[in-house]
Design a protein around this motif. Structure first.
Motif, PDB file in Angstrom:
ATOM      1  N   ALA A  24     -30.682   6.190 -26.890  1.00  0.00           N
ATOM      2  CA  ALA A  24     -31.775   6.390 -27.848  1.00  0.00           C
ATOM      3  C   ALA A  24     -33.122   6.086 -27.202  1.00  0.00           C
ATOM      4  CB  ALA A  24     -31.587   5.502 -29.077  1.00  0.00           C
ATOM      5  N   ILE A  25     -34.120   6.827 -27.647  1.00  0.00           N
ATOM      6  CA  ILE A  25     -35.523   6.547 -27.314  1.00  0.00           C
ATOM      7  C   ILE A  25     -36.267   6.422 -28.633  1.00  0.00           C
ATOM      8  CG2 ILE A  25     -37.644   7.394 -26.249  1.00  0.00           C
ATOM      9  CD1 ILE A  25     -35.923   8.984 -24.298  1.00  0.00           C
ATOM     10  N   ILE A  50     -35.546   0.639 -37.038  1.00  0.00           N
ATOM     11  CA  ILE A  50     -34.588   1.655 -36.582  1.00  0.00           C
ATOM     12  C   ILE A  50     -33.611   1.120 -35.535  1.00  0.00           C
ATOM     13  CG2 ILE A  50     -34.374   3.866 -35.383  1.00  0.00           C
ATOM     14  CD1 ILE A  50     -35.299   4.080 -38.284  1.00  0.00           C
ATOM     15  N   ALA A  51     -34.083   0.303 -34.596  1.00  0.00           N
ATOM     16  CA  ALA A  51     -33.207  -0.177 -33.515  1.00  0.00           C
ATOM     17  C   ALA A  51     -31.951  -0.882 -34.043  1.00  0.00           C
ATOM     18  CB  ALA A  51     -33.981  -1.087 -32.566  1.00  0.00           C
ATOM     19  N   PHE A  96     -33.584  10.632 -30.560  1.00  0.00           N
ATOM     20  CA  PHE A  96     -35.011  10.506 -30.212  1.00  0.00           C
ATOM     21  C   PHE A  96     -35.809  10.316 -31.494  1.00  0.00           C
ATOM     22  CE2 PHE A  96     -39.273  12.307 -29.775  1.00  0.00           C
ATOM     23  CZ  PHE A  96     -39.743  11.594 -28.680  1.00  0.00           C
ATOM     24  N   HIS A  97     -36.647   9.277 -31.518  1.00  0.00           N
ATOM     25  CA  HIS A  97     -37.410   8.939 -32.725  1.00  0.00           C
ATOM     26  C   HIS A  97     -38.886   8.747 -32.362  1.00  0.00           C
ATOM     27  CE1 HIS A  97     -37.479   6.914 -36.825  1.00  0.00           C
ATOM     28  NE2 HIS A  97     -38.690   6.661 -36.361  1.00  0.00           N
ATOM     29  N   PHE A  98     -39.768   9.420 -33.122  1.00  0.00           N
ATOM     30  CA  PHE A  98     -41.209   9.222 -32.937  1.00  0.00           C
ATOM     31  C   PHE A  98     -41.837   8.817 -34.260  1.00  0.00           C
ATOM     32  CE2 PHE A  98     -45.633  10.472 -33.155  1.00  0.00           C
ATOM     33  CZ  PHE A  98     -46.153   9.975 -31.967  1.00  0.00           C
ATOM     34  N   LEU A 167     -38.809  12.762 -36.533  1.00  0.00           N
ATOM     35  CA  LEU A 167     -40.262  12.785 -36.382  1.00  0.00           C
ATOM     36  C   LEU A 167     -40.900  12.225 -37.654  1.00  0.00           C
ATOM     37  CD1 LEU A 167     -40.636  16.337 -34.785  1.00  0.00           C
ATOM     38  CD2 LEU A 167     -40.413  14.135 -33.609  1.00  0.00           C
ATOM     39  N   ASP A 168     -41.310  10.962 -37.590  1.00  0.00           N
ATOM     40  CA  ASP A 168     -41.951  10.315 -38.731  1.00  0.00           C
ATOM     41  C   ASP A 168     -43.459  10.362 -38.521  1.00  0.00           C
ATOM     42  OD1 ASP A 168     -42.570   8.888 -40.974  1.00  0.00           O
ATOM     43  OD2 ASP A 168     -41.083   7.319 -40.641  1.00  0.00           O
ATOM     44  N   ALA A 169     -43.996  11.568 -38.636  1.00  0.00           N
ATOM     45  CA  ALA A 169     -45.419  11.804 -38.383  1.00  0.00           C
ATOM     46  C   ALA A 169     -45.913  12.897 -39.309  1.00  0.00           C
ATOM     47  CB  ALA A 169     -45.642  12.211 -36.920  1.00  0.00           C
ATOM     48  N   CYS A 170     -47.213  12.994 -39.443  1.00  0.00           N
ATOM     49  CA  CYS A 170     -47.816  14.028 -40.272  1.00  0.00           C
ATOM     50  C   CYS A 170     -47.934  15.302 -39.449  1.00  0.00           C
ATOM     51  CB  CYS A 170     -49.191  13.581 -40.742  1.00  0.00           C
ATOM     52  SG  CYS A 170     -50.097  14.842 -41.634  1.00  0.00           S
ATOM     53  N   HIS A 171     -47.347  16.379 -39.942  1.00  0.00           N
ATOM     54  CA  HIS A 171     -47.387  17.648 -39.203  1.00  0.00           C
ATOM     55  C   HIS A 171     -48.446  18.599 -39.756  1.00  0.00           C
ATOM     56  CE1 HIS A 171     -43.088  17.404 -37.359  1.00  0.00           C
ATOM     57  NE2 HIS A 171     -43.722  16.245 -37.326  1.00  0.00           N
ATOM     58  N   SER A 172     -48.983  18.295 -40.916  1.00  0.00           N
ATOM     59  CA  SER A 172     -49.930  19.232 -41.522  1.00  0.00           C
ATOM     60  C   SER A 172     -51.335  19.051 -40.978  1.00  0.00           C
ATOM     61  CB  SER A 172     -49.967  19.016 -43.034  1.00  0.00           C
ATOM     62  OG  SER A 172     -50.564  17.765 -43.326  1.00  0.00           O
TER      63      SER A 172
END
Length: 291
Positions: A24-25, A50-51, A96-98, A167-172
């Motif tokens: 995992a990253i 998360i870890a 993979f988690h961001f 992907l825990d981020a804003c994409h808009s």
């Protein structure tokens, strides 16, 4: 003879399953540098959420790479993925988690068609706006680029391996409220402004690689991603918190979709936000994430 052949086949399959490694990253950014234009969020808090969940799902602590705040530069993220790829074998499971900011950026190769923008995740060393005398967007990680890095992992683990991307981020790139926050409002993981590059070459069109993994996003491409304050007062990414409550060793795609939707409703955001799960059509609803 048939019994012996069946036994040997069973032992081979069992050995392959046991020998598969889980890697995992986890990237979490909360404190972007002064002058970058980014507001502080709580992406780094998601790492501690998360870890442990991954460890309870069979990921050894020594197999979990974490990059927080100033360690989470574009180069370090790419190096972590490249280094991990060298250790991978057929059949391995990779997560993979961001957690951080997200932003729309001008589509320079034309693969987005009339939409005109790529989605991007924002490393520690990326800024919010183009500067002809300084920053030109080189540190943003656009979806096309991340796709290429992930395809390298997919090739390493083969068809029997599993790749889960969160992907825990804003994409808009947009927000539905003023920039001035107060304690009663939910913090957004993104900005209203699009990162605009000058004179995109729309004549140079390339085909985007197909998705060949399970991708879990915090919101739709046109929505903003808001953080969530848990009962103990800690603030996490909405998606990260939701996943921490539902991940289990045998969870299937169908169960993930159902439970994630319910958990989002339970968190009762004042802003519309829907999680998105994308996956290759080769996977079915009964496909498990961690088995």
């Amino acid at each position: 003879m048939k019994k012996w052949l069946c036994l040997l086949l069973y032992l081979f399959i069992a050995h392959a399953a046991i020998s598969a490694e889980r890697w995992a990253i986890i990237v979490g950014i909360g404190n972007y540098p002064e002058g970058s234009g980014w507001k502080s969020i709580n992406g780094d808090q998601d790492i501690g959420l998360i870890a442990p969940i991954l460890q309870s799902n069979g990921f050894a602590e020594s197999r979990i790479i974490t990059l927080a705040n100033d360690d989470a530069t574009k180069r370090n993220i790419q190096n972590a993925i490249d280094s991990l790829a060298l250790n991978l074998r057929q059949g391995d499971i990779v997560y993979f988690h961001f957690s951080g900011h997200g932003q729309l950026i001008t589509d320079i190769d034309g693969d987005e068609g009339d939409y005109g923008y790529d989605e991007s995740i924002v490393p520690y060393d990326a800024k919010t706006a183009y500067d002809s005398n300084g920053y030109r967007g080189e540190n943003h990680i656009i979806d096309d680029e991340l796709n290429g890095w992930l395809m390298d992992i997919r090739k390493r683990i083969g068809n029997d391996g599993k790749l889960i991307v969160v992907l825990d981020a804003c994409h808009s790139g947009g927000g539905s409220r003023d920039e001035d926050d107060d304690d009663n409002e939910e913090t957004i993981r993104g900005v209203r402004d699009v990162f605009k590059l000058p004179a995109p070459d729309l004549c140079s069109r390339v085909s985007r690689n197909p998705i060949d993994w399970i991708c879990i996003s915090a919101c739709r491409s046109y929505q903003s991603n808001y953080e969530y304050k848990a009962d103990e007062g800690r603030v996490y990414g909405r998606l990260s918190f939701a996943l921490s409550t539902i991940f289990s060793p045998n969870i299937t795609i169908e169960q993930l979709e159902n439970k994630l939707g319910l958990q989002y409703k339970n968190m009762q955001s004042i802003h519309p936000q829907d999680p998105v799960i994308e996956y290759d059509t080769a996977f079915n609803k009964n496909y498990t994430l961690f088995q």
